[in-house]
Design an enzyme around this catalytic site. Structure first.
Site, mmCIF file in Angstrom:
data_model
loop_
_atom_site.group_PDB
_atom_site.id
_atom_site.type_symbol
_atom_site.label_atom_id
_atom_site.label_comp_id
_atom_site.label_asym_id
_atom_site.label_seq_id
_atom_site.Cartn_x
_atom_site.Cartn_y
_atom_site.Cartn_z
ATOM 1 N N HIS A 183 -28.352 -38.361 4.804
ATOM 2 C CA HIS A 183 -29.443 -38.002 5.708
ATOM 3 C C HIS A 183 -29.422 -36.498 5.922
ATOM 4 O O HIS A 183 -28.371 -35.913 6.199
ATOM 5 C CB HIS A 183 -29.283 -38.726 7.051
ATOM 6 C CG HIS A 183 -30.408 -38.476 8.001
ATOM 7 N ND1 HIS A 183 -30.236 -38.046 9.292
ATOM 8 C CD2 HIS A 183 -31.752 -38.591 7.825
ATOM 9 C CE1 HIS A 183 -31.409 -37.925 9.888
ATOM 10 N NE2 HIS A 183 -32.344 -38.237 9.010
ATOM 11 N N GLU B 19 -39.253 -47.347 15.735
ATOM 12 C CA GLU B 19 -38.530 -46.651 16.801
ATOM 13 C C GLU B 19 -39.338 -46.519 18.089
ATOM 14 O O GLU B 19 -38.781 -46.394 19.186
ATOM 15 C CB GLU B 19 -38.064 -45.267 16.325
ATOM 16 C CG GLU B 19 -39.166 -44.269 16.047
ATOM 17 C CD GLU B 19 -39.683 -44.323 14.621
ATOM 18 O OE1 GLU B 19 -40.283 -43.332 14.179
ATOM 19 O OE2 GLU B 19 -39.496 -45.363 13.957
#
Length: 656
Positions: A369, A464
């Site tokens: 990431h 999210e």
């Protein structure tokens, strides 16, 4: 590898008549091109009925307009019929069958441009080719004059271009004439049995497309191009020959036909990666939802998520349950205040090399990431070394992120500046055998055909928001709208499969049933599909058995039925297998869904395992109630599914 199975090409060149036309191979779509009052234009009819009335073509360049005081020169025609193999995707092959018309325009100033039209049975695309009119000197495109002038107003679904960061908005329905400037894809229910989707294909070194609708006196709606600008107002910097992206319109009698169209992919170039053996679709888990739920942190501290011990625990779970990878956000310095971002070192409590070694010993790969906070130049300065390091440790996939209003504090991500950056990242990643999951991207335009290491992208209001959105999270209609809107642009990293709906913000949680979360795993396509919940919420949960079995790349996809914003059912066949998977989801209205199984082999008997809302399930009052049942079926049967309010069903069908 992309393989041409069959191909047919023919070309001829003629001198233009007043108007030229080109039809789709089946004759249903006709595009007429020409000049009217010295203005370049095109128009489109479908089954003999005009849909797009005369619409402008052209540009405003550095030193004037092109296409507004013009005449037509030579035209050329071509046709093609080929079938190519998709490395991964919703189908194993795609038929690329079109008729092509290229029109040369010449201005009074001497400047020239070409417009290339390709007409398919399910729509059309056109692009501009500007030759080197400036003899090697840089010039600027100040405006693109392209229009889509629809004959009449219609209901449409879109998100506004202004004040919608990262494309993370709710797609709303209204008349086109009432909308402000919108992003594409723009989805239109033009008539009861005619649906349109306007977007672009093969966006590279250019600005992203937006459209501004305005009602016209004759009852129509003119959609004018509004390219995403640089901060100085310039839309595109160009030098030498310049090709625009393809401007596209899918035309379908059903909403489901928009979903299954390959028009955008066909307008992109074949793969530029010769050896694709390292590109591997798959499902994965990650230390992600627990951070959004405030149980862990990105930065190092007492509840840090990306520790060596915690990631190893996730890798153990992944190995037991058949997941190919584990993502951990917050593994590297740069998350705390005042820390320098680095992609070449990890926090002291996270041993990257040990984690990768441990995962590989269990058949699980670590997923990297690289959050930049919008600092694109920082990533560019480190990515060659970082991707080389990742690759050496066995990392095959990296999730990139750009949370920041402007890239490098100065330019919009969907401007030409951002498009250039994203391409540099994809190409650098390919060199090191790295797949990319791009978050906060420009809207996808099918370039995964050309760069198949670009696996999936966000560009969506994702899961999210169901963790922390103070307005209550995503509404029930959201995920039954996305396949007909954002999903038309390509793979969508929505991150489905939340099993625990507990709240950290009152009233904010997935507004769905558990069965709907399973259905979304099939409906919302991504070749890298994340089961997004924390592993403790999967332990001992019978629903996980469906996720364990569900692949992420397919040989065939069909949409038996669906209405935009109301419900959708998608059936997909697993590659290299006889198994089928079905996802069916609905909005806040409960439904009885009948699925004809005539896509199954006629001479076979199957077992269907159905994960379905229980009789008393309800997304507000009883979201976890689910039944698992088995039935024997054949191609002559109809599957009857009961969907609760904001509910769903997920089905696995396998030969007996």
């Amino acid at each position: 590898m992309f393989i041409t199975v069959s191909t047919m090409v023919s070309k001829d060149v003629t001198v233009c008549n007043a108007h030229e036309f080109v039809t789709s191979p089946d004759g249903a779509v006709t595009v007429t091109v020409g000049v009217k009052s010295k203005q370049a234009f095109y128009m489109v009819s479908y089954q003999g009925k005009e849909v797009v009335c005369p619409s402008r073509l052209g540009f405003v360049l550095t030193d004037g307009e092109i296409g507004t005081r013009t005449r037509v020169g030579a035209v050329s025609r071509a046709s093609k019929d080929e079938t190519w193999q998709q490395l991964w995707g919703e189908e194993d092959t795609a038929r690329n069958h079109y008729n092509e018309l290229t029109v040369n325009y010449k201005e009074q100033t001497g400047h020239t441009m070409q417009v290339v039209f390709r007409v398919f049975n399910d729509g059309f695309g056109f692009r501009y080719i500007l030759p080197d009119n400036y003899k090697g000197k840089e010039y600027m495109i100040m405006e693109e004059l392209t229009e889509f002038h629809l004959v009449h107003d219609a209901q449409a679904w879109s998100i506004p271009s202004n004040h919608t960061e990262y494309f993370e908005g709710i797609y709303t329905q209204d008349l086109l004439s009432k909308k402000d400037t919108v992003c594409t894809p723009l989805t239109i229910e033009y008539e009861p049995n005619l649906f349109l989707a306007i977007h672009e294909a093969a966006l590279e070194d250019y600005a992203s497309l937006n459209l501004t609708p305005r009602a016209t006196k004759n009852g129509g709606v003119r959609l004018s191009t509004a390219l995403t600008p640089w901060q100085n107002g310039v839309k595109v910097y160009a030098k030498g020959e310049k090709k625009s992206p393809w401007r596209t319109m899918i035309i379908s009698k059903t909403a489901g036909g928009l979903v299954t169209s390959n028009l955008m992919l066909n307008l992109n170039e074949p793969s530029k990666i010769d050896d694709t053996s390292w590109i591997e679709p798959g499902r994965y888990i990650g230390i992600w939802w627990s951070i959004h739920k405030k149980q862990n942190t990105w930065e190092m501290g007492p509840t840090h998520g990306a520790t060596t011990q915690n990631v190893k625990k996730y890798m153990d779970f992944a190995a037991r349950h058949g997941f190919s990878g584990v993502l951990a956000e917050g593994w590297n310095p740069g998350w705390g205040k005042g820390e320098k971002i680095s992609y070449l070192q990890s926090y002291p409590d996270f041993d990257m090399e040990e984690v990768c070694r441990y995962g590989l010993s269990k058949g699980v790969r670590f997923i990297g990431h690289t959050e930049t906070w919008g600092n694109a130049q920082l990533l560019e300065s480190q990515m060659d070394a970082a991707f080389a390091w990742f690759s050496k440790m066995g990392i095959r996939a990296v999730k990139t992120g750009y949370v920041g209003h402007l890239l490098d504090g100065k330019e919009l991500a969907k401007s030409q500046y951002g498009i250039r950056h994203y391409r540099r990242v994809i190409e650098c990643a390919a060199k090191h055998h790295i797949m990319i999951d791009n978050h906060e991207p420009a809207m996808p335009t099918g370039i995964q055909r050309t760069w198949p290491n670009l696996m999936t992208q966000e560009g969506v209001r994702g899961q999210e928001y169901n963790a922390w959105d103070r307005r209550g999270g995503n509404p029930p209609a959201h995920t039954v709208t996305l396949p007909f809107t954002r999903g038309l642009a390509g793979p969508t990293d929505f991150t489905p499969a939340i099993f625990n709906f507990s709240e950290i913000v009152p009233g904010t949680h997935p507004h769905s049933t558990l069965a709907k979360q399973l259905g979304e795993f099939v409906v919302i396509y991504s070749p890298l599909q994340m089961a997004a919940d924390a592993i403790e919420n999967y332990e001992g949960q019978p629903a996980l058995s469906f996720i364990e079995s569900c692949p992420t790349t397919w040989s065939k996809t069909i949409v038996p039925h669906g209405e935009i914003g109301k419900y959708i059912t998608i059936a997909r066949k697993e590659r290299g297998s006889d198994r089928w998977f079905i996802g069916s989801i609905t909005n806040e209205e409960a439904r009885s869904i009948d699925v004809l199984l005539n896509f199954l082999d006629a001479d076979a008997t199957y077992r269907a395992i159905i994960y379905e809302d229980a009789a008393d399930a309800d997304y507000e009052h009883n979201p976890y109630a689910m039944t698992i049942r088995q039935v024997v079926v054949t191609s002559k049967d109809t599957l009857h599914l009961q969907l609760a309010r904001s509910g769903g069903a997920a089905v696995r069908i396998e030969k007996r």
